[in-house]
Design a protein around this motif. Structure first.
Motif, short mmCIF file in Angstrom:
data_model
loop_
_atom_site.label_atom_id
_atom_site.label_comp_id
_atom_site.label_asym_id
_atom_site.label_seq_id
_atom_site.Cartn_x
_atom_site.Cartn_y
_atom_site.Cartn_z
N HIS A 108 0.83 -1.20 0.00
CA HIS A 108 0.00 0.00 0.00
C HIS A 108 0.87 1.26 0.00
CE1 HIS A 108 -3.23 2.75 0.77
NE2 HIS A 108 -2.75 3.10 1.94
N PHE A 109 1.94 1.25 0.78
CA PHE A 109 2.86 2.40 0.81
C PHE A 109 3.48 2.64 -0.56
CE2 PHE A 109 7.15 4.10 1.16
CZ PHE A 109 6.93 5.27 1.88
N LEU A 110 3.91 1.57 -1.23
CA LEU A 110 4.52 1.71 -2.55
C LEU A 110 3.51 2.22 -3.58
CD1 LEU A 110 6.65 -1.58 -2.70
CD2 LEU A 110 7.49 0.76 -2.39
N GLN A 111 2.28 1.77 -3.46
CA GLN A 111 1.24 2.21 -4.39
C GLN A 111 0.93 3.69 -4.20
OE1 GLN A 111 -1.75 -0.60 -3.20
NE2 GLN A 111 -1.32 -2.02 -4.90
N GLN A 112 0.85 4.12 -2.93
CA GLN A 112 0.44 5.49 -2.63
C GLN A 112 1.56 6.51 -2.79
OE1 GLN A 112 -2.82 6.46 -1.76
NE2 GLN A 112 -3.22 4.38 -2.49
N ASN A 113 2.79 6.10 -2.48
CA ASN A 113 3.89 7.07 -2.42
C ASN A 113 4.92 6.93 -3.54
OD1 ASN A 113 3.41 8.42 0.38
ND2 ASN A 113 3.23 6.23 0.77
N LYS A 114 5.01 5.76 -4.13
CA LYS A 114 6.01 5.54 -5.17
C LYS A 114 5.40 5.27 -6.54
CE LYS A 114 9.36 5.56 -2.05
NZ LYS A 114 10.40 6.63 -2.01
N GLY A 115 4.08 5.11 -6.58
CA GLY A 115 3.44 4.80 -7.84
C GLY A 115 3.77 3.41 -8.35
N VAL A 116 4.23 2.55 -7.46
CA VAL A 116 4.62 1.18 -7.82
C VAL A 116 3.48 0.23 -7.47
CG1 VAL A 116 6.23 -0.70 -7.41
CG2 VAL A 116 7.06 1.66 -7.47
N ASP A 117 3.05 -0.58 -8.43
CA ASP A 117 1.96 -1.53 -8.18
C ASP A 117 2.37 -2.91 -8.69
OD1 ASP A 117 -0.41 -2.58 -7.40
OD2 ASP A 117 -1.60 -1.77 -9.05
N SER A 118 3.41 -3.43 -8.08
CA SER A 118 3.94 -4.72 -8.51
C SER A 118 3.58 -5.80 -7.49
CB SER A 118 5.46 -4.64 -8.66
OG SER A 118 6.06 -4.26 -7.44
N THR A 119 3.93 -7.04 -7.81
CA THR A 119 3.74 -8.15 -6.88
C THR A 119 4.97 -8.26 -5.99
OG1 THR A 119 2.38 -9.34 -8.48
CG2 THR A 119 3.35 -10.63 -6.70
N LEU A 120 4.73 -8.36 -4.67
CA LEU A 120 5.82 -8.45 -3.70
C LEU A 120 5.89 -9.85 -3.12
CD1 LEU A 120 5.38 -5.17 -1.58
CD2 LEU A 120 6.75 -5.50 -3.65
N CYS A 121 7.10 -10.28 -2.80
CA CYS A 121 7.31 -11.53 -2.07
C CYS A 121 8.23 -11.24 -0.90
CB CYS A 121 7.92 -12.59 -2.97
SG CYS A 121 8.30 -14.15 -2.11
N ARG A 122 7.87 -11.74 0.27
CA ARG A 122 8.69 -11.57 1.46
C ARG A 122 8.64 -12.86 2.28
NH1 ARG A 122 9.91 -8.00 -1.32
NH2 ARG A 122 9.81 -5.74 -0.92
#
Length: 498
Positions: A384-398
């Motif tokens: 959510h942080f990446l989508q809102q602040n970085k414009g990144v909407d990728s798939t994450l794995c952790r």
């Protein structure tokens, strides 16, 4: 509603037994007064025999009740829950044999101790009402139990998938979307028609609709390639396996019977098995497990290489890991989170672990706040942080090594998060959790020594149960823990009184 003959016999026997007890008569007394043997009275009361009209009249006369009252299927208040159960779809639609239960044994249990069983059934019904358990939810809970009983591995479906692959693909070859489309059109005479959710917003939540009278599969035009291919494979499964009783919509399913839910699962299992071939997956997992270090990117690449959604890939792992690698202390769960909301919604879970209690996952936690240190939740916050602040909407794995504060039990948890419903800003995380033990370490080389690629963290089940009082992620007071300690203190005080 017409009842099966064995249910009618049981209802009559239960009613006769209750009337006899209410009249203060023993089975011997009733036998003597009605001119029948004790053994015959016992057979009637256990639901094994249904007397002829003349014998019913003799029984009614012996107990001083009228004939119509005795043959009526209406039971006393004490036995109403059993009557409700017999009149419901439960005993006729649930294939009890799947759970190792002989229906005749269940009926005999009802006959042997009707009052106690009636109270138990009423308790279960009240619990279901309290938690608003719909028929669909009951069926899905039963299906999950069935999966867990068998380690979510079904050799007969795997065998069907193997036959299909041998018939329609070369060795090691992936099943393509074109192959599935051609099979549906040419072999099964199924037409494929897309629909635009923008033009029919009421159908936005549906991925597909099958119209049997037209032999037409309607596909949501907004689906990605992996979603579309899975639905096509699932439709092939219904046709190939001859599953007639089935749902006609996906992913929302209105349950009309348990067999419908079970066949939907069988078709989905088959689809996963032909799209993610067992032999290829085992080889790729062996390579991954032999690595010295863990790689989030390598795991995501594995999912992409199988053209799968993360959830479908994790589900296929749950089929393969217990049977092929001996890793059976595991569980799966899915969380949904909508931007701006503080709660995380558990939308699916499945436990193959034999460990007792709910530690290691959300099972048993109701109306509480899941631990905000779980990787399944923190990865959603990160996305959510990446989508809102970085414009990144990728798939994450952790990945995370989670140690439970109260028990010291450790789990390796691999979580993947991605956008689920962009129209409502909703994200989803799916996680596979492995109990850290000797079996896991022997299979996963990267687990044999600490690695910075898998950060470790102290976690707990829920804020309400947690004794980590300096936790900065806490969102609720430890009310459950406080009550538990108060109760323990009261018990100690009671012991001192003695």
């Amino acid at each position: 509603m017409t009842l099966p003959a064995d249910h009618i016999r049981l209802l009559f026997g239960l009613k006769l037994r209750q009337l006899r007890l209410d009249k203060g008569l023993s089975a011997s007394d009733l036998a003597q007064q009605s001119g029948m043997s004790v053994s015959y009275i016992t057979e009637i009361e256990k639901g094994r025999k249904y007397p002829k009209a003349d014998k019913i009249a003799a029984l009614a006369n012996a107990m001083q009740v009228d004939y119509d009252s005795l043959v009526s299927l209406k039971l006393s208040k004490k036995l109403e829950p059993i009557s409700d159960l017999l009149r419901s779809k439960f005993l006729t639609e649930i294939p009890l044999e799947l759970f190792g239960i002989d229906p005749s044994d269940l009926l005999e249990l009802l006959a042997e101790a009707p009052a106690k069983v009636s109270a138990m059934i009423r308790t279960f019904m009240d619990i279901a009402l309290t938690y608003n358990m719909s028929v669909e939810r009951l069926y899905m809970t039963m299906l999950r139990s069935y999966q867990e009983m068998h380690d979510n591995y079904f050799p007969e479906i795997e065998a069907d998938a193997d036959r299909f692959l041998a018939e329609y693909t070369a060795s090691g070859q992936a099943v393509s979307e074109n192959l599935l489309v051609n099979l549906l059109k040419t072999k099964y005479d199924v037409q494929i028609v897309p629909f635009d959710p923008a033009e029919q917003p009421e159908l936005t939540a549906l991925r597909s609709v099958y119209r049997p009278e037209r032999r037409t599969l309607h596909l949501n035009a907004s689906l990605n390639t992996a979603q579309r291919t899975f639905i096509l494979a699932r439709e092939v499964a219904f046709q190939y396996m001859g599953l007639k009783i089935r749902p006609y919509t996906y992913s929302w399913v209105e349950a009309e019977s348990f067999e419908q839910i079970l066949n939907n699962y069988r078709a989905s299992y088959f689809a996963g098995a032909i799209l993610i071939r067992r032999d290829v997956l085992v080889a790729r997992l062996t390579e991954l497990f032999d690595r010295d270090t863990w790689s989030n990117d390598a795991f995501l690449d594995l999912i992409r290489d199988f053209n799968s959604t993360p959830e479908r890939f994790f589900y296929r792992l749950s089929n393969v890991l217990p049977s092929q690698f001996g890793i059976d202390q595991l569980f799966f769960y899915r969380f949904n989170h909508t931007a701006g909301e503080t709660d995380f919604h558990l939308s699916k879970e499945m436990h193959l672990s034999r460990l007792q209690g709910s530690q290691g996952g959300p099972r048993g936690i109701i109306d509480e706040h899941y631990c905000r240190r779980w990787i399944a939740l923190t990865i959603l916050q990160e996305l959510h942080f990446l989508q809102q602040n970085k414009g990144v909407d990728s798939t994450l794995c952790r990945a995370q090594l989670s140690e439970y504060a109260d028990s010291g039990v450790q789990y390796l948890i691999v979580s993947v998060a991605h956008s689920h419903r962009p129209d409502v800003q909703q994200n989803m995380s799916v996680s596979m959790c492995f109990a850290v033990n000797d079996a896991l370490r022997s299979r996963m080389k990267f687990m044999q020594k600490p690695t910075p690629d898998i950060p470790a963290r102290l976690v707990n089940e829920a804020c309400e149960r947690c004794g980590i009082f300096d936790c900065r992620e806490r969102v609720a007071a430890p009310t459950v823990l406080q009550k538990k300690r108060q109760f323990a203190g009261m018990k100690q005080a009671l012991e001192k009184l003695a």
